[in-house]
Design an enzyme around this catalytic site. Structure first.
Site, PDB file in Angstrom:
ATOM      1  N   SER A 141       0.840  -1.198   0.000  1.00  0.00           N
ATOM      2  CA  SER A 141       0.000   0.000   0.000  1.00  0.00           C
ATOM      3  C   SER A 141       0.870   1.241   0.000  1.00  0.00           C
ATOM      4  O   SER A 141       1.998   1.226   0.513  1.00  0.00           O
ATOM      5  CB  SER A 141      -0.893   0.019   1.253  1.00  0.00           C
ATOM      6  OG  SER A 141      -1.527   1.269   1.414  1.00  0.00           O
ATOM      7  N   TYR A 154      -0.793  -0.431   9.930  1.00  0.00           N
ATOM      8  CA  TYR A 154      -1.046  -0.833   8.554  1.00  0.00           C
ATOM      9  C   TYR A 154       0.158  -0.521   7.661  1.00  0.00           C
ATOM     10  O   TYR A 154       0.596  -1.355   6.863  1.00  0.00           O
ATOM     11  CB  TYR A 154      -2.290  -0.099   8.058  1.00  0.00           C
ATOM     12  CG  TYR A 154      -2.743  -0.436   6.665  1.00  0.00           C
ATOM     13  CD1 TYR A 154      -3.372  -1.645   6.381  1.00  0.00           C
ATOM     14  CD2 TYR A 154      -2.588   0.487   5.636  1.00  0.00           C
ATOM     15  CE1 TYR A 154      -3.814  -1.939   5.104  1.00  0.00           C
ATOM     16  CE2 TYR A 154      -3.036   0.207   4.358  1.00  0.00           C
ATOM     17  CZ  TYR A 154      -3.649  -1.002   4.090  1.00  0.00           C
ATOM     18  OH  TYR A 154      -4.089  -1.284   2.824  1.00  0.00           O
ATOM     19  N   LYS A 158       2.466  -3.181   5.628  1.00  0.00           N
ATOM     20  CA  LYS A 158       2.514  -3.120   4.166  1.00  0.00           C
ATOM     21  C   LYS A 158       3.935  -2.926   3.641  1.00  0.00           C
ATOM     22  O   LYS A 158       4.282  -3.452   2.578  1.00  0.00           O
ATOM     23  CB  LYS A 158       1.595  -2.006   3.656  1.00  0.00           C
ATOM     24  CG  LYS A 158       0.114  -2.311   3.833  1.00  0.00           C
ATOM     25  CD  LYS A 158      -0.270  -3.640   3.198  1.00  0.00           C
ATOM     26  CE  LYS A 158      -1.755  -3.859   3.135  1.00  0.00           C
ATOM     27  NZ  LYS A 158      -2.091  -5.199   2.582  1.00  0.00           N
TER      28      LYS A 158
END
Length: 296
Positions: A141, A154, A158
């Protein structure tokens, strides 16, 4: 450009981006395993695929459960004899600023995204090596590549997946295994509340999935980060500048500060072929030609 005869597993495919991936791969001729936490959600996607004249299996289970993943891989192998493609798509969000984030929420996101991808990749690794063919896609991401407020967990997971991709691509190369990463921007349950309503309207997940054909086909690259959203595709790269040789001494830190513009100048930067490229260049700049690594 057909995937006829290939067997693909897509994790987290009961809805959203995973569903779009599963439908797309099936439309290109692959037999698709739809994995999700919930069997009902997975079966709905399978029914869609079968309704379009393709083959699919619904196999529920958490990507963080090694026994469940092993069972899924065994079931696929029993049914179809092989697994050619793995799309590690399963994920969750627990967004908060780092100051307010609990370590439980940090670990949970890392477990699902990073450990889930590692567990599933490990489960198919030996069979892909034995058959001399494999395509693995990690879902990274821009939050990991470049950072986003409120997504420390997150983003860390990622970016860690990029490191996993880089190493598995190197280790899998001689076995015909190519490993890449997809950085999607799509309107899904995970991005609702993160992206604006106007943006979500333009970011249909089905506009991301065509990127998979480039990443899992016969002529797929390896160690590539593909960014995709709203029908736009671009690649991202982890680069290394030419740098500056300063050496040691008491004033090395001060010299670096003074010559920071040289150290960070992006003119002539490269994409290293492997991690030891950095050390090799550093040794060469220091006038040494001894081997950097003792690893085979």
């Amino acid at each position: 450009m057909s995937l006829e005869g290939r067997v693909a597993v897509v994790t987290g495919a009961g809805g959203g981006l995973g569903r779009a991936h599963a439908l797309y791969l099936a439309s290109k001729g692959a037999r698709v395993v739809v994995n999700d936490l919930g069997e009902a959600a997975a079966q709905r996607v399978v029914d869609e695929i079968v309704g379009q004249g393709a083959e699919a299996l619904a196999l529920a289970g958490s990507v963080t459960d090694e026994a469940a993943v092993a069972g899924i891989v065994a079931s696929v192998t029993d049914a179809w004899g092989r697994i050619d493609i793995l799309v590690n798509n399963a994920g969750i969000l627990r967004d908060k600023s780092f100051a307010k984030m609990s370590m439980d929420d940090f670990r949970l996101v890392m477990d699902v995204h990073l450990m889930g991808a590692a567990i599933f990749s490990k489960a198919v690794w030996d069979s892909m090596r034995a058959q001399g063919y494999g395509r693995i896609v990690m879902t990274t991401s821009s939050s990991g590549l470049y950072g986003n407020f409120g997504q420390a967990n997150y983003g860390a997971a990622k970016m860690a997946l990029v490191g996993l991709m880089q190493t598995l691509a190197i280790e899998g190369e001689k076995y015909g295994i190519r490993v890449n990463a997809l950085a999607p921007t799509a309107a899904t349950g995970m991005t609702e509340g993160v992206l604006s309503p106007e943006s979500l309207a333009a970011l249909d997940p089905s506009l991301v999935s065509p990127g998979l054909l480039a990443l899992v086909g016969e002529d797929a690259p390896t160690r590539t980060i593909l960014c995709a959203g709203a029908g736009h595709f671009a690649t991202a790269h982890v680069t290394l500048t030419q740098g500056v040789q300063i050496g040691g001494g008491e004033t090395a830190g001060e010299q670096l500060v003074a010559r920071w513009s040289e150290a960070s100048d992006r003119t002539g930067e490269i994409v290293p072929a492997y991690g030891f490229t950095q050390a090799e260049r550093e040794m060469a700049a220091a006038g040494l030609s001894v081997p950097v690594s003792i690893m085979g």
